[in-house]
Motif scaffolding. Structure first.
Motif, short mmCIF file in Angstrom:
data_model
loop_
_atom_site.label_atom_id
_atom_site.label_comp_id
_atom_site.label_asym_id
_atom_site.label_seq_id
_atom_site.Cartn_x
_atom_site.Cartn_y
_atom_site.Cartn_z
N UNK A 67 33.10 27.69 43.07
CA UNK A 67 33.61 29.00 42.68
C UNK A 67 34.93 29.33 43.37
N UNK A 104 34.92 27.40 34.09
CA UNK A 104 33.80 27.62 33.18
C UNK A 104 33.76 29.04 32.65
N UNK A 105 32.81 29.38 31.80
CA UNK A 105 31.77 28.49 31.27
C UNK A 105 32.26 27.61 30.12
N UNK A 185 25.24 34.95 41.44
CA UNK A 185 25.18 36.43 41.43
C UNK A 185 25.89 37.01 42.65
N UNK A 188 29.63 36.91 42.68
CA UNK A 188 30.27 37.87 41.76
C UNK A 188 30.19 39.30 42.28
N UNK A 195 37.10 43.59 45.72
CA UNK A 195 38.29 44.04 44.99
C UNK A 195 38.26 45.57 44.81
N UNK A 196 37.08 46.07 44.44
CA UNK A 196 36.94 47.53 44.26
C UNK A 196 37.21 48.25 45.58
N UNK B 148 34.36 38.54 35.24
CA UNK B 148 33.50 38.30 36.40
C UNK B 148 32.57 37.10 36.15
N UNK B 149 32.25 36.85 34.90
CA UNK B 149 31.36 35.76 34.53
C UNK B 149 32.06 34.40 34.59
N UNK B 150 33.37 34.39 34.45
CA UNK B 150 34.11 33.12 34.52
C UNK B 150 33.89 32.46 35.87
N UNK B 151 33.97 31.13 35.89
CA UNK B 151 33.93 30.38 37.16
C UNK B 151 35.21 29.60 37.28
N UNK B 152 36.04 29.83 38.31
CA UNK B 152 35.87 30.89 39.31
C UNK B 152 36.08 32.27 38.69
N UNK B 153 35.53 33.33 39.30
CA UNK B 153 35.67 34.67 38.73
C UNK B 153 37.15 35.02 38.52
N UNK B 155 38.09 38.17 37.70
CA UNK B 155 38.09 39.63 37.79
C UNK B 155 39.23 40.06 38.73
N UNK B 156 40.11 40.92 38.22
CA UNK B 156 41.28 41.30 39.03
C UNK B 156 41.54 42.80 39.02
N UNK B 157 42.57 43.20 39.74
CA UNK B 157 42.96 44.62 39.80
C UNK B 157 43.09 45.24 38.41
N UNK B 160 39.85 46.55 37.01
CA UNK B 160 39.44 47.82 37.64
C UNK B 160 40.31 48.97 37.11
N UNK B 173 31.99 51.74 38.02
CA UNK B 173 32.61 50.40 38.04
C UNK B 173 31.71 49.44 38.82
N UNK B 174 31.15 49.93 39.93
CA UNK B 174 30.21 49.10 40.70
C UNK B 174 28.99 48.73 39.85
N UNK B 177 29.96 45.87 37.62
CA UNK B 177 29.99 44.65 38.43
C UNK B 177 28.57 44.11 38.62
N UNK B 181 27.12 40.72 37.09
CA UNK B 181 26.77 39.72 38.12
C UNK B 181 25.30 39.33 38.01
#
Lengths: 205, 200
Positions: A67, A104-105, A185, A188, A195-196, B148-153, B155-157, B160, B173-174, B177, B181
């Motif tokens: 990851x 991936x995926x 999990x 992520x 980030x948040x 967020x599901x992508x590998x590697x994630x 998810x960026x600014x 959000x 937002x949490x 996530x 996740x």
């Protein structure tokens, strides 16, 4: 004496007591508590049964490395680095993570209308040299972990049979599957919340 | 002796994403209902789950299953504050659609439709995939869940910022996530330990 355990998601997402994200997490107390309990059940189990602690740390480190999460990778491999026996394993881990890099995926759908969404990608195998050192059981676990990380829709009963043939039991495969999936999990949640948290701190500054 | 995986030979398996009530059959032997001990029942959290082959398989590690089930329930059902239930289910559906878990997507798309009353939009996500146009608020939730599901994630600014612009507060937002996740946990179990079976 009972050792106080840090909350691993807070630790790795950089969430400090009293911060905005600490207050947000406090509104989901059961999520916070049970994600930690899941971690403890996998990495500090009351009995190791089918999967040794070294195997658990190594597989989690492999998953975090795939990851591309260096902090989480370090967190899982640090316990291995403390012993001489673990140091060679970490060297192999680094090489295998390098060989297993992908995005991936990807993978194949069951034959039908979704076949158009099939996406080819790396079919990872442990290198012959490292397979000899790791042994069949851990090598099979790495290959299965790679499947679960990147091309989960390629999973099959045959993939489970490979694990069984390599010395995994049904109980052991359930623990292995939970471990890889839990770390997916956890990574992520940590990536998302850190980030948040950073955005929230910038907004407050 | 080496144990054997189950090759179920399902006839007419679901091969598209659907909101129908499809089933699931395991590739490894679940525990028998009669063999469940107190420790197993504790891991199942709800006694009714002893009827499910999926949970009777996962209960081979009862401590992990128990903690996982409680995590799941809080992420999706603790809706006194934060994101409405429908949108947590949307995040679950988007992750499942992206990973390719036909079974998880069927269950959680049904929940998303039920709670949102937007069954047509949910179906559009299943049919067209994660690029479907569902209106900006839902588009932002889907895009964040997929990143967020992508590998590697991935998810960026920007994800959000887009969620915030669509009106989501930090706790909401949490919740996006956590919803996405969590399905990166669930999808990996459902896809790798068994397969979907047709609706009755």
């Amino acid at each position: 004496m009972t050792q106080v355990q840090p909350d691993i998601i807070d630790l790795l997402a950089g969430i400090t007591p009293g911060s905005n994200l600490d207050r947000i997490r406090a509104q989901r107390p059961e999520t916070r508590e049970q994600a930690q309990q899941s971690y403890l059940a996998l990495f500090q189990p009351r009995t190791v049964d089918e999967v040794s602690l070294v195997e658990r740390q190594a597989i989690a480190g492999f998953v975090a490395g795939l990851h591309r999460q260096p902090d989480i990778y370090e967190f899982y491999v640090n316990p291995l680095e403390e012993g001489a026996a673990g140091r060679w394993l970490v060297e192999i881990l680094k090489a295998e993570i390098g060989a297993g890099q992908a995005t991936g995926p990807y993978g194949n759908y069951p034959e039908g209308p979704l076949s158009g969404e099939n996406k080819a990608g790396l079919l990872y195998r442990v290198s012959e040299t490292n397979r000899d050192v790791l042994g069949e059981k851990l090598s099979a676990a790495f290959e299965h972990a790679h499947l679960l990380v990147f091309r989960l829709r390629d999973a099959s009963p045959q993939a489970l049979q490979v694990l069984l043939d390599a010395g995994w039991t049904t109980d052991g495969i359930v623990t292995l599957s939970q471990l890889v999936s839990f770390v997916a999990f956890q990574i992520r949640v940590i990536a998302g919340l850190s980030l948040l948290s950073a955005v929230s701190k910038r907004a407050a500054a | 002796m080496t144990e054997l995986a189950i090759i179920p030979g399902v006839e007419n398996p679901p091969v598209t994403f659907t909101q129908a009530e499809i089933g699931w059959t395991p590739w490894l032997q679940p525990l028998a209902e009669d063999d469940l001990t107190e420790r197993h029942l504790h891991g199942l959290v709800e006694a009714a789950r002893a009827k499910s082959p999926y949970f009777r398989l996962l209960v081979r590690n009862p401590e992990v299953l128990g903690a996982r089930t409680k995590t799941d329930k809080d992420i999706f059902y603790n809706t006194r504050t934060g994101l409405p239930r429908a949108e947590r289910e949307l995040a679950a559906t988007a992750a499942s659609r992206s990973n390719g878990c036909i079974f998880c997507a069927s269950v959680h798309s049904r929940f998303a439709s039920h709670h949102s009353k937007r069954g047509d939009d949910v179906q559009k996500l299943l049919d067209e995939g994660v690029g479907a146009d569902l209106g900006e608020r839902w588009n932002a939730i889907v895009a964040a869940s997929v990143a967020l599901t992508a590998t590697p994630p991935a998810f960026g600014d920007e994800h959000i910022a887009r969620l915030a612009a669509a009106g989501l507060e930090e706790l909401e937002i949490a919740d996006v996530i956590h919803g996405a996740a969590f399905f990166n946990w669930a999808n990996r179990l459902m896809l790798s330990l068994g397969e979907p079976t047709p609706a009755n």
